[in-house]
Motif scaffolding. Structure first.
Motif, short mmCIF file in Angstrom:
data_model
loop_
_atom_site.label_atom_id
_atom_site.label_comp_id
_atom_site.label_asym_id
_atom_site.label_seq_id
_atom_site.Cartn_x
_atom_site.Cartn_y
_atom_site.Cartn_z
N ILE A 8 14.24 5.71 -13.85
CA ILE A 8 15.64 5.59 -14.26
C ILE A 8 15.88 4.18 -14.80
O ILE A 8 15.67 3.20 -14.09
CB ILE A 8 16.58 5.86 -13.07
N PRO A 9 16.31 4.04 -16.03
CA PRO A 9 16.53 2.69 -16.58
C PRO A 9 17.69 2.00 -15.87
O PRO A 9 18.78 2.56 -15.74
CB PRO A 9 16.86 2.95 -18.05
N ARG A 10 17.45 0.77 -15.42
CA ARG A 10 18.48 -0.02 -14.74
C ARG A 10 18.26 -1.49 -15.09
O ARG A 10 17.19 -1.87 -15.57
CB ARG A 10 18.43 0.20 -13.23
N VAL A 11 19.25 -2.30 -14.82
CA VAL A 11 19.13 -3.75 -15.05
C VAL A 11 18.80 -4.37 -13.69
O VAL A 11 19.66 -4.88 -12.98
CB VAL A 11 20.42 -4.34 -15.64
N SER A 12 17.53 -4.30 -13.34
CA SER A 12 17.09 -4.71 -11.99
C SER A 12 16.64 -6.15 -11.97
O SER A 12 16.20 -6.71 -12.97
CB SER A 12 15.96 -3.79 -11.53
N ARG A 13 16.73 -6.74 -10.77
CA ARG A 13 16.30 -8.12 -10.56
C ARG A 13 15.46 -8.24 -9.28
O ARG A 13 14.29 -8.50 -9.32
CB ARG A 13 17.52 -9.06 -10.49
N GLY A 14 16.09 -8.07 -8.12
CA GLY A 14 15.38 -8.26 -6.87
C GLY A 14 14.62 -7.02 -6.42
O GLY A 14 14.98 -5.89 -6.76
N LEU A 15 13.56 -7.22 -5.64
CA LEU A 15 12.80 -6.12 -5.06
C LEU A 15 12.23 -6.58 -3.73
O LEU A 15 11.70 -7.68 -3.61
CB LEU A 15 11.66 -5.69 -5.99
N ALA A 16 12.36 -5.73 -2.72
CA ALA A 16 11.77 -5.99 -1.41
C ALA A 16 11.15 -4.71 -0.88
O ALA A 16 11.63 -3.61 -1.18
CB ALA A 16 12.81 -6.52 -0.43
N ASP A 58 0.86 -1.19 0.00
CA ASP A 58 0.00 0.00 0.00
C ASP A 58 0.89 1.23 0.00
O ASP A 58 1.27 1.76 1.04
CB ASP A 58 -0.91 -0.02 1.23
N VAL A 59 1.22 1.73 -1.19
CA VAL A 59 2.19 2.82 -1.31
C VAL A 59 1.65 4.14 -0.78
O VAL A 59 2.41 4.98 -0.29
CB VAL A 59 2.65 2.96 -2.79
N ASP A 60 0.34 4.34 -0.85
CA ASP A 60 -0.24 5.62 -0.45
C ASP A 60 -1.12 5.54 0.79
O ASP A 60 -1.82 6.49 1.13
CB ASP A 60 -1.05 6.22 -1.61
N ASN A 61 -1.07 4.41 1.51
CA ASN A 61 -1.79 4.23 2.78
C ASN A 61 -3.29 4.51 2.67
O ASN A 61 -3.92 4.99 3.61
CB ASN A 61 -1.18 5.10 3.88
N ASP A 62 -3.87 4.18 1.51
CA ASP A 62 -5.32 4.36 1.38
C ASP A 62 -6.09 3.10 1.75
O ASP A 62 -7.33 3.08 1.67
CB ASP A 62 -5.67 4.80 -0.04
N GLY A 63 -5.39 2.04 2.16
CA GLY A 63 -6.05 0.81 2.56
C GLY A 63 -6.21 -0.20 1.44
O GLY A 63 -6.81 -1.26 1.65
N TRP A 64 -5.66 0.10 0.27
CA TRP A 64 -5.79 -0.80 -0.88
C TRP A 64 -4.41 -1.12 -1.44
O TRP A 64 -3.58 -0.22 -1.63
CB TRP A 64 -6.65 -0.16 -1.97
N LEU A 65 -4.16 -2.40 -1.72
CA LEU A 65 -2.84 -2.84 -2.15
C LEU A 65 -2.55 -2.43 -3.58
O LEU A 65 -3.33 -2.67 -4.50
CB LEU A 65 -2.73 -4.36 -2.03
N ASP A 66 -1.40 -1.81 -3.77
CA ASP A 66 -0.90 -1.43 -5.08
C ASP A 66 0.16 -2.46 -5.53
O ASP A 66 0.49 -3.38 -4.78
CB ASP A 66 -0.30 -0.03 -5.00
N LEU A 67 0.70 -2.27 -6.72
CA LEU A 67 1.68 -3.21 -7.29
C LEU A 67 2.90 -2.45 -7.80
O LEU A 67 2.77 -1.38 -8.38
CB LEU A 67 1.07 -3.99 -8.46
N ILE A 68 4.07 -3.02 -7.57
CA ILE A 68 5.29 -2.48 -8.16
C ILE A 68 6.07 -3.62 -8.79
O ILE A 68 6.07 -4.75 -8.29
CB ILE A 68 6.14 -1.73 -7.11
N VAL A 69 6.72 -3.31 -9.92
CA VAL A 69 7.49 -4.31 -10.68
C VAL A 69 8.79 -3.67 -11.15
O VAL A 69 8.80 -2.52 -11.61
CB VAL A 69 6.69 -4.80 -11.91
N VAL A 70 9.91 -4.40 -11.04
CA VAL A 70 11.17 -3.92 -11.60
C VAL A 70 11.55 -4.77 -12.80
O VAL A 70 11.16 -5.93 -12.92
CB VAL A 70 12.31 -3.94 -10.55
N GLY A 71 12.34 -4.17 -13.71
CA GLY A 71 12.69 -4.86 -14.95
C GLY A 71 14.13 -4.66 -15.34
O GLY A 71 14.86 -3.84 -14.79
N GLY A 72 14.53 -5.41 -16.32
CA GLY A 72 15.88 -5.36 -16.88
C GLY A 72 16.05 -6.55 -17.80
O GLY A 72 15.70 -7.68 -17.44
N HIS A 73 16.55 -6.32 -18.97
CA HIS A 73 16.64 -7.40 -19.96
C HIS A 73 17.73 -8.40 -19.58
O HIS A 73 18.58 -8.13 -18.71
CB HIS A 73 16.92 -6.83 -21.35
#
Length: 413
Positions: free
Chosen positions: A267-275, A210-225
């Protein structure tokens, strides 16, 4: 305990309810540095006409492993007996335990690269039944295999049932599988709005939060080829990719808020993990991103003024000490939310084990119901918002020191 294979994802969960955390490990391919297939040497070693490293198709899969905790510091490999060994050798990436049907027993969900995903239903007798196809969580909406990487679990609809989210390769949309009950799911990726923004990217770590604390779950995703060579192509995918943030619209849909969430996200990055976790203990959930090369990125959440929150840290007594598998249900200002304490998920990452709830404008929590992995149910009443609570199984709210060792003089917590 030793596996010896190319292990990728791992997650702890007490699948047999004995109070000890067991370990599920996914493995990728049977890979040997002294016997590598040459770049471009086979059809599965090319990407849009350029030579790239081979795999995973064309390589032998490695199978998976479930290690039962013997309670004495040792583990026993029970993969075959439990029915989760992946005898066909799919390309395992990520894994998570979650009680998907409110049985009190954790099921197992596995993301596989280029092969169907597994959903292992916990039968309650030390065995699992693989029901990925029957449940609707193995393939895309049109029945195609996908190259799945990361996983997230969350009750984004407030229906008391955790839904599943899986990230995939470029030109393959991320899957949002809505939990319809009784181990049946519907792919609502396009209907919910999460599919289209995901298509250009190779997607990895992910989380419901819940990124904005409105009580509803949001989603985040990281990427990189995965192929640095794509930068030589005249158009299309690039090696470095931005992140995607999807805000819950409270009606079963999400909107792409990536551009509005701050320049750092794009910002473009070669991302893998997210916590995710409240790194600064200010009531806002932050994001940590691990890149394939270079330093990690910390995305500080500045929050939304006027939004309230509450956080719980649990410790089991009869249940496992970390209370992994515990389920919390809170009611505040007429809104009910549920959350579960998970190990694993995302991609090669571990989220904060504290359970965070956004409360929107509510300043009081009417009730909190905790279902511990042991089966014990505790209820807390009339709690103040904007606080961190420590809960010890069987004793309710306790001072922090009772569940965390005291800090020695001169040390920093």
């Amino acid at each position: 305990m030793a596996d010896g294979r190319w292990s990728t994802g791992a997650a702890f969960g007490d699948y047999d309810g004995d109070g000890y955390l067991d370990l599920m490990v996914t493995n990728y391919v049977d890979f040997h540095l002294n016997d590598l297939p040459a770049f471009g040497s086979a059809p599965n070693c090319k990407y849009r006409g350029i030579d790239v490293q081979c795999g995973p198709r064309g390589l032998k899969g490695a199978g998976d492993a479930l290690f039962h905790n013997n309670g004495d510091g040792t583990f026993t490999d029970v993969s075959k007996a439990a029915g989760v060994d992946d005898a066909d050798g799919y390309y395992g990436m990520s894994v998570i335990f979650s009680d998907l049907n409110n049985t009190g027993r954790p099921d197992i969900y596995v993301a596989n690269d280029s092969t169907p995903k597994f959903l292992y239903k916990n039968l309650g007798n030390g065995k699992f039944q693989e029901i990925g196809l029957e449940s609707g969580t193995a393939m895309s909406e049109d029945g195609s295999e996908q190259a799945s990487m990361g996983l997230a679990v969350g009750d984004y609809l407030h229906n008391g049932r955790p839904s599943l989210f899986a990230t995939n390769f470029s030109d393959e949309y991320s899957n949002l599988y809505r939990n319809d009950g009784n181990w049946t799911f519907t792919d609502v990726s396009y209907k919910s709005g999460v599919a289209l923004p995901s298509l250009p990217y190779v997607k990895w770590g992910t989380a419901f939060f819940d990124v904005d604390n409105d009580g509803w779950l949001d989603l985040i995703v990281v990427g990189g080829h995965v192929y640095p060579q794509v930068d030589k192509l005249p158009s299309g995918a690039r090696y470095k990719e931005p992140k995607v943030l999807e805000l819950n619209q409270r009606d079963g849909t999400f909107c792409d808020a990536s551009e509005q969430a701050g320049a750092a996200l794009r910002i473009p990055r070669v991302s893998r993990g997210l916590a995710v976790g409240d790194l600064f203990n200010d009531g806002n959930v932050d994001v940590v991103v691990e890149d394939l090369s270079g330093a990690p990125m910390i995305l500080k959440n500045n929050g939304v003024p006027g939004r309230h929150w509450v956080s719980f840290e649990l410790q089991g007594m009869k249940s496992n000490r970390l209370a992994i598998g515990a389920r919390l249900k809170i009611v505040a200002a007429g809104m009910t939310q549920t959350e579960e304490i998970h190990s694993g998920g995302s991609y090669l990452s571990q989220n904060d084990l504290r359970v965070h709830f956004g409360l929107n404008t509510a300043t009081k929590i009417d009730s909190v119901e905790i279902r511990w992995p042991s089966g014990k149910i505790e209820t807390l009443k009339n709690l103040d918002a904007d606080k961190f609570y420590s809960v010890l199984e069987g004793q309710g709210i306790v001072p922090d020191e009772k569940i965390r060792p005291a800090v020695p003089p001169g040390a920093k917590r």
